[in-house]
Enzyme design. Structure first.
Site, PDB file in Angstrom:
ATOM      1  N   ASP A  98      -3.159   4.697  -2.448  1.00 13.65           N
ATOM      2  CA  ASP A  98      -4.379   5.171  -1.479  1.00 13.65           C
ATOM      3  C   ASP A  98      -4.613   6.368  -2.142  1.00 13.65           C
ATOM      4  O   ASP A  98      -3.877   7.414  -2.375  1.00 13.65           O
ATOM      5  CB  ASP A  98      -3.679   5.271  -0.159  1.00 13.65           C
ATOM      6  CG  ASP A  98      -4.851   5.593   0.812  1.00 13.65           C
ATOM      7  OD1 ASP A  98      -5.675   4.427   0.741  1.00 13.65           O
ATOM      8  OD2 ASP A  98      -4.818   6.374   1.284  1.00 13.65           O
ATOM      9  N   GLU A 128      -6.233   3.533  -6.089  1.00 13.85           N
ATOM     10  CA  GLU A 128      -7.663   3.649  -5.439  1.00 13.85           C
ATOM     11  C   GLU A 128      -8.071   4.933  -5.934  1.00 13.85           C
ATOM     12  O   GLU A 128      -7.739   6.165  -5.613  1.00 13.85           O
ATOM     13  CB  GLU A 128      -7.509   3.818  -4.081  1.00 13.85           C
ATOM     14  CG  GLU A 128      -9.027   3.662  -3.252  1.00 13.85           C
ATOM     15  CD  GLU A 128      -9.001   4.233  -1.834  1.00 13.85           C
ATOM     16  OE1 GLU A 128      -9.892   3.749  -1.127  1.00 13.85           O
ATOM     17  OE2 GLU A 128      -8.241   4.800  -1.588  1.00 13.85           O
ATOM     18  N   ASP A 136       0.912  -1.230   0.024  1.00 15.83           N
ATOM     19  CA  ASP A 136       0.037   0.064   0.066  1.00 15.83           C
ATOM     20  C   ASP A 136       0.782   1.288   0.112  1.00 15.83           C
ATOM     21  O   ASP A 136       1.883   1.469   0.694  1.00 15.83           O
ATOM     22  CB  ASP A 136      -0.811  -0.097   1.279  1.00 15.83           C
ATOM     23  CG  ASP A 136      -2.316   0.515   0.918  1.00 15.83           C
ATOM     24  OD1 ASP A 136      -2.378   1.525   0.313  1.00 15.83           O
ATOM     25  OD2 ASP A 136      -3.217  -0.231   1.392  1.00 15.83           O
ATOM     26  N   HIS A 156     -10.938  -3.618   3.102  1.00 16.73           N
ATOM     27  CA  HIS A 156     -11.038  -3.230   4.304  1.00 16.73           C
ATOM     28  C   HIS A 156     -11.906  -1.838   4.817  1.00 16.73           C
ATOM     29  O   HIS A 156     -11.809  -1.343   5.856  1.00 16.73           O
ATOM     30  CB  HIS A 156      -9.501  -2.867   4.997  1.00 16.73           C
ATOM     31  CG  HIS A 156      -9.142  -1.501   4.212  1.00 16.73           C
ATOM     32  ND1 HIS A 156      -8.707  -1.651   2.764  1.00 16.73           N
ATOM     33  CD2 HIS A 156      -8.553  -0.351   4.630  1.00 16.73           C
ATOM     34  CE1 HIS A 156      -8.148  -0.513   2.404  1.00 16.73           C
ATOM     35  NE2 HIS A 156      -8.156   0.102   3.460  1.00 16.73           N
ATOM     36  N   ASP A 157     -12.385  -1.256   3.745  1.00  9.97           N
ATOM     37  CA  ASP A 157     -13.420  -0.228   3.805  1.00  9.97           C
ATOM     38  C   ASP A 157     -14.776  -0.288   3.576  1.00  9.97           C
ATOM     39  O   ASP A 157     -15.617   0.539   3.541  1.00  9.97           O
ATOM     40  CB  ASP A 157     -12.826   0.920   2.874  1.00  9.97           C
ATOM     41  CG  ASP A 157     -11.608   1.628   2.946  1.00  9.97           C
ATOM     42  OD1 ASP A 157     -10.979   1.537   4.526  1.00  9.97           O
ATOM     43  OD2 ASP A 157     -10.909   1.959   2.257  1.00  9.97           O
TER      44      ASP A 157
END
Ligand code: GLC
Ligand code: CA
Length: 554
Positions: free
Chosen positions: A199, A254, A98, A328-329
């Site tokens: 991210d 993302e 990430d 994870h979101d």
């Protein structure tokens, strides 16, 4: 164009804090991950996306980084990381890190310097502005509730934070910031990692002059108004030229608030920016029209189908899709579009997997999704850890938009913590995740939903995912076939075809607990079944509850 390894790959996402604890402190860690790599190999995934493991004060569980070249104390050491990387590679698993560079932690040395005085050399690494009429410099809101600006006593100015106030936004317009980031990326690539998940990368270029935006329900302009800013593609191309193009990587951005037109740049098959992007439209399809994500779910299958289909056809041959339901979101997909009911939970989990894995793009499997893990039955706000859930819950409560009971019911459906409860390895205490007390509670349903049980049982959700992943390796029509939607208005069935030369697939998925009347198109009447979630054939003219069946014609 020559095939890239990531076009036939499946990526498994690990949220390290919740995957496997190795030392009994209740927090997952690198040694824990290393001990579970064979499991991921067994599933058949090719790469792992590792949520952040860098040094962090954990205001947003690692998405607030205070040192990009060091490891979070709770997760272990750089030696533990190297050991994990080496073992992953020896098993044929690639590691995608990430990369969180829209913002840093306020404890990063750059920000510590930056805030220390108005003329510090690092001042311009971040966005510092004077207040306007005794208030914030503009009306932008933070994704975690409240204003996106924080007043800082030390120099009497405000700094920008699209996320928490401990996540100040980095100023990408400053060439020194880009140099520093590119140098750091290269350092990791030299270590041998295989890519980056970037991210909120669509937010890095802020509009000139930082103008006010149209306010949303909470009175603030949403942070996504800065998405796809004026220089974002220029900066990504520079990154590509100076760093990425020197290696053979999987890169995935993302891309909050990305449109199809923008995605054609971010994820262009010419390789000028990134391999692919995460779009959000299909995740937003069940949002409340006014309150957005943090409100009870609004399901609308025709809308979901329209969105996914539009992305499938518009990018075909031009750019590359990533395919995901969970991360994870997001709340768990079984709880969101499937059934938590014991009778149909596994069937619905397999149906959802089929629907996604038969599309064009690179599928992502989030830890526990391959077991059909569900949301957690939250009962009180005190159980919630997630900064986004807490921020939005508090804001709604203060504005009188929800009662406490409504707020908890809403979080049960929508909170990010639903995805973050510990991985369910076995039926034992704390699901085999830890010998201590887990940082977030283990779902009580681990006694029935767990990896140990599913590994033993041939018809488990785990083995169904394993089969879907193996099929992608075998069949070009899954990787490259052209997509077409059938029955766009049907309220319960998601039906589509994939076609490559003389070969084709018909994918039929029932998104409901009721049998649906449907005649398989003539052309597929005698086609063999490639994969299905019922052991036997349905009676003619019927698709059973949560059924998924794929016909293969050649
Ligand atoms: C991304 C991450 C999310 C994080 C946010 C701020 O959306 O996936 O977990 O809170 O960015 O870094
Ligand atoms: Ca630990």
């Amino acid at each position: 164009m020559a095939e890239k390894w990531w076009q036939r790959s499946v990526v498994y996402q690990i949220y390290p804090r919740s995957f496997q604890d190795s030392n009994g402190d209740g927090i997952g860690d690198l040694k824990g991950i290393t001990s579970r790599l064979e499991y991921i190999r067994e599933l058949g995934a090719d790469a792992i996306w590792l949520s952040p493991v860098y040094k962090s004060p954990n205001d947003d569980n690692g998405y607030d980084i205070s040192d990009y070249q060091d490891i979070m104390t709770e997760f272990g050491t750089m030696a533990d990381f190297d050991e994990m990387l080496e073992k992953a590679h020896s098993l044929g698993l690639r590691i995608v890190m990430d990369l969180v560079v829209n913002h840093s932690s306020d404890e990063h040395k750059w920000f510590v310097e930056s805030r220390s005085s108005r003329d510090n050399p690092c001042r311009d690494y971040y966005f510092w502005r004077e207040g306007k009429d005794g208030k914030e410099p503009n009306n932008w809101g933070s994704c975690f509730g409240g204003s996106a600006w924080q007043y800082d006593e030390q120099t009497g100015m405000y700094y920008l934070h699209l996320f928490s106030k401990k996540q100040p936004d980095l100023n990408w317009d400053n060439p020194t910031v880009r140099d520093e980031i590119f140098k750091m990326m290269d350092w990791w690539l030299q270590k041998g990692i295989d890519g980056f998940r970037m991210d909120v990368i669509s937010l890095i270029s802020k509009p000139a002059g930082l103008p006010d935006g149209a306010p949303g329900a909470n009175g603030y302009a949403p942070a996504t108004l800065v998405a796809n800013g004026p220089h974002v593609h220029e900066y990504l191309r520079e990154m590509n030229r100076r760093v990425l193009s020197k290696y053979d990587l999987l890169t995935v951005g993302e891309c909050a608030a990305v449109t199809i037109d923008e995605a054609k740049s971010y994820a262009n098959l010419d390789g000028s920016e990134l391999s692919m992007g995460f779009q959000f439209e299909h995740m937003d399809a069940d949002f409340d029209p006014v309150l957005g994500r943090y409100a009870p779910q609004h399901k609308d299958l025709p809308r979901l189908k329209e969105i996914l289909s539009r992305w499938q056809t518009a990018l075909d041959g031009i750019a590359w899709n990533s395919l995901y339901w969970d991360n994870h979101d997001q709340p768990r997909i079984v709880s969101r579009y499937g059934s938590e009911d014991e009778k149909y939970r596994e069937t619905s989990a397999k149906m959802l997997a089929t629907c996604l894995h038969m599309m064009q793009g690179t599928p992502y499997v989030y830890q526990g999704e391959e077991l059909g893990m569900t949301n957690y039955p939250w009962e009180s706000i005190d159980q919630i850890n997630d900064i986004e859930s807490l921020g939005n819950y508090r804001a709604y409560r203060e504005q009188g938009l929800m009662t406490e009971a409504e707020g908890i019911a809403m979080l049960r459906q929508r909170s990010r913590d639903n995805a973050r409860t510990p991985m369910q390895w076995d039926a034992g205490p704390e699901a085999g995740f830890t010998t201590g007390k887990p940082w977030l509670p283990v779902n009580p349903n681990h006694v029935t939903i767990n990896a140990a049980e599913q590994l033993k049982r041939p018809d488990s959700v785990f083995h169904y995912y394993q089969k879907l992943i193996a099929l992608r390796k075998e069949l070009d029509v899954i990787v490259y076939g052209h997509y077409a939607l059938l029955e766009p208005e049907h309220p319960a069935l998601f039906v589509y075809t994939r076609t490559l030369g003389g070969e084709s697939l018909l994918v039929v998925c029932n998104f409901s607990e009721n049998a649906q009347a449907y005649d398989i198109p003539e052309a597929y009447a005698d086609a063999p079944v490639l994969i299905a979630n019922y052991p036997d054939k349905a009676p003619a003219g019927t698709i059973r509850p949560w059924e998924a069946v794929v016909f293969h014609r050649r």
